[in-house]
Design a protein around this motif. Structure first.
Motif, PDB file in Angstrom:
ATOM      1  N   MET A 153       8.579  16.944 -36.191  1.00  0.00           N
ATOM      2  CA  MET A 153       9.055  17.458 -34.903  1.00  0.00           C
ATOM      3  C   MET A 153       9.869  18.735 -35.112  1.00  0.00           C
ATOM      4  SD  MET A 153       8.146  15.501 -32.209  1.00  0.00           S
ATOM      5  CE  MET A 153       9.376  15.184 -30.939  1.00  0.00           C
ATOM      6  N   CYS A 154      11.037  18.585 -35.737  1.00  0.00           N
ATOM      7  CA  CYS A 154      11.954  19.713 -35.886  1.00  0.00           C
ATOM      8  C   CYS A 154      11.637  20.586 -37.097  1.00  0.00           C
ATOM      9  CB  CYS A 154      13.397  19.208 -35.984  1.00  0.00           C
ATOM     10  SG  CYS A 154      13.970  18.334 -34.512  1.00  0.00           S
ATOM     11  N   LEU A 165      12.282  18.778 -27.921  1.00  0.00           N
ATOM     12  CA  LEU A 165      11.765  17.824 -28.891  1.00  0.00           C
ATOM     13  C   LEU A 165      12.585  16.548 -28.778  1.00  0.00           C
ATOM     14  CD1 LEU A 165      11.603  20.294 -31.909  1.00  0.00           C
ATOM     15  CD2 LEU A 165       9.733  19.707 -30.342  1.00  0.00           C
ATOM     16  N   TRP A 169       9.894  26.351 -36.313  1.00  0.00           N
ATOM     17  CA  TRP A 169      10.341  26.978 -35.068  1.00  0.00           C
ATOM     18  C   TRP A 169      11.152  28.245 -35.336  1.00  0.00           C
ATOM     19  CZ3 TRP A 169       8.033  24.830 -31.053  1.00  0.00           C
ATOM     20  CH2 TRP A 169       7.626  23.498 -31.146  1.00  0.00           C
ATOM     21  N   PHE A 227      16.351  13.341 -38.022  1.00  0.00           N
ATOM     22  CA  PHE A 227      15.571  13.946 -36.938  1.00  0.00           C
ATOM     23  C   PHE A 227      16.013  15.383 -36.697  1.00  0.00           C
ATOM     24  CE2 PHE A 227      15.133  14.869 -32.345  1.00  0.00           C
ATOM     25  CZ  PHE A 227      13.754  14.852 -32.262  1.00  0.00           C
ATOM     26  N   ILE A 228      17.311  15.593 -36.542  1.00  0.00           N
ATOM     27  CA  ILE A 228      17.842  16.918 -36.240  1.00  0.00           C
ATOM     28  C   ILE A 228      17.558  17.899 -37.366  1.00  0.00           C
ATOM     29  CG2 ILE A 228      19.985  18.219 -35.893  1.00  0.00           C
ATOM     30  CD1 ILE A 228      21.092  15.680 -34.481  1.00  0.00           C
ATOM     31  N   PRO A 285      18.300  13.901 -29.789  1.00  0.00           N
ATOM     32  CA  PRO A 285      18.295  12.687 -30.611  1.00  0.00           C
ATOM     33  C   PRO A 285      18.801  11.441 -29.896  1.00  0.00           C
ATOM     34  CG  PRO A 285      20.260  13.950 -31.086  1.00  0.00           C
ATOM     35  CD  PRO A 285      19.489  14.735 -30.039  1.00  0.00           C
ATOM     36  N   SER A 306      13.446  12.626 -29.504  1.00  0.00           N
ATOM     37  CA  SER A 306      13.330  11.588 -30.525  1.00  0.00           C
ATOM     38  C   SER A 306      12.916  10.245 -29.935  1.00  0.00           C
ATOM     39  CB  SER A 306      14.680  11.429 -31.229  1.00  0.00           C
ATOM     40  OG  SER A 306      14.684  10.315 -32.080  1.00  0.00           O
ATOM     41  N   CYS A 324      16.380  20.013 -29.735  1.00  0.00           N
ATOM     42  CA  CYS A 324      16.026  18.632 -30.043  1.00  0.00           C
ATOM     43  C   CYS A 324      17.029  17.684 -29.395  1.00  0.00           C
ATOM     44  CB  CYS A 324      15.929  18.402 -31.542  1.00  0.00           C
ATOM     45  SG  CYS A 324      17.477  18.460 -32.444  1.00  0.00           S
ATOM     46  N   VAL A 333      20.515  21.644 -30.772  1.00  0.00           N
ATOM     47  CA  VAL A 333      20.682  20.228 -30.441  1.00  0.00           C
ATOM     48  C   VAL A 333      21.189  20.108 -29.006  1.00  0.00           C
ATOM     49  CG1 VAL A 333      21.851  18.073 -31.005  1.00  0.00           C
ATOM     50  CG2 VAL A 333      21.199  19.657 -32.836  1.00  0.00           C
ATOM     51  N   VAL A 390      16.087  26.183 -33.727  1.00  0.00           N
ATOM     52  CA  VAL A 390      16.220  24.789 -33.294  1.00  0.00           C
ATOM     53  C   VAL A 390      17.684  24.525 -33.001  1.00  0.00           C
ATOM     54  CG1 VAL A 390      15.898  22.367 -33.862  1.00  0.00           C
ATOM     55  CG2 VAL A 390      14.273  24.049 -34.735  1.00  0.00           C
ATOM     56  N   ALA A 450      13.390  25.920 -29.772  1.00  0.00           N
ATOM     57  CA  ALA A 450      13.380  24.486 -29.501  1.00  0.00           C
ATOM     58  C   ALA A 450      14.797  23.954 -29.374  1.00  0.00           C
ATOM     59  CB  ALA A 450      12.642  23.744 -30.616  1.00  0.00           C
TER      60      ALA A 450
END
Length: 224
Positions: A63-64, A98, A68, A54-55, A36, A100, A34, A73, A71, A32
């Motif tokens: 979500m995160c 993913l 996984w 979030f991260i 943000p 945000s 993510c 960013v 993950v 994944a």
């Protein structure tokens, strides 16, 4: 691209099952990235704790933190300043993006500025999991009620239009945080097209133009 457009993340078993079906393999075997970025443009969020939660998977909106394989960013505001060969291959090889919540117009602006919006049509097997604004950005319009941040060049409430319906998220009912159905219906009256009012236990799955609502809660299709 395969879309899982949620109000509040992967909140229940039905939404998680839909996600695994889109991936075609377990979450534990999936990579994944993510995004943000939408948080920075929202007046109640901005940079800081929200983006970190979030991260890091510390957010109450799942979500995160789903287990996984990996993950990473993908910060859209940074992408215009670096060569595409540093980030495009990473996007192409990941299984899921993913995205945000926050401000949908700010997210839309940086998706276009970064080049990610142009890349999306070629990501046939990638799964996009949106959370609130991360879902709304894929629609044609977000409606004036959700306009906060405005692009420097001006503009209206238009977003990417990769689906042909709009979304009012967090329609959780009277006495609960979010929007009421009456507010959603008033919002939808200003949208020139179909719109879904969804609560935090609901997601919309879109594959090759086929739309399916996945819900353990409440939702309503609002038409002009």
């Amino acid at each position: 691209m395969k879309l899982l457009l949620t109000s509040a993340g992967v909140k229940n078993a039905s939404i998680q099952d839909a996600l695994v079906g889109l991936l075609g393999k377990p979450i534990a075997e999936s990579s994944a990235l993510c995004i943000p970025t939408a948080q920075y443009g929202h007046p109640n969020l901005g940079p800081g704790e929200g983006a970190w939660r979030f991260i890091s998977g510390r957010s109450p909106l799942p979500m995160c933190d789903l287990g996984w394989k990996s993950v990473g960013v993908l910060e859209l505001t940074a992408l215009p300043s670096i060569p595409e060969e540093l980030w495009v291959p990473k996007v192409r090889e990941t299984d899921v993006l993913l995205v945000s919540g926050g401000d949908a117009l700010y997210l839309c602006h940086w998706m276009r500025e970064s080049g990610l919006a142009d890349l999306l049509p070629s990501l046939r097997e990638t799964v996009w999991v949106g959370l609130s604004a991360g879902s709304m950005v894929m629609t044609p319009r977000i409606g004036q009620d959700f306009v906060g941040w405005k692009p420097p060049a001006g503009g209206d409430d238009t977003t990417l239009g990769l689906v042909d319906f709009s979304i009012c998220p967090h329609v959780n009912g009277e006495g609960r945080p979010g929007n009421s159905m009456a507010e959603a219906e008033s919002w939808a009256a200003g949208i020139a097209g179909p719109a879904y009012a969804i609560d935090d236990e609901t997601a919309i799955k879109v594959v090759d133009g086929n739309v399916e609502v996945v819900s353990e809660g409440h939702w309503k299709l609002l038409t002009p």
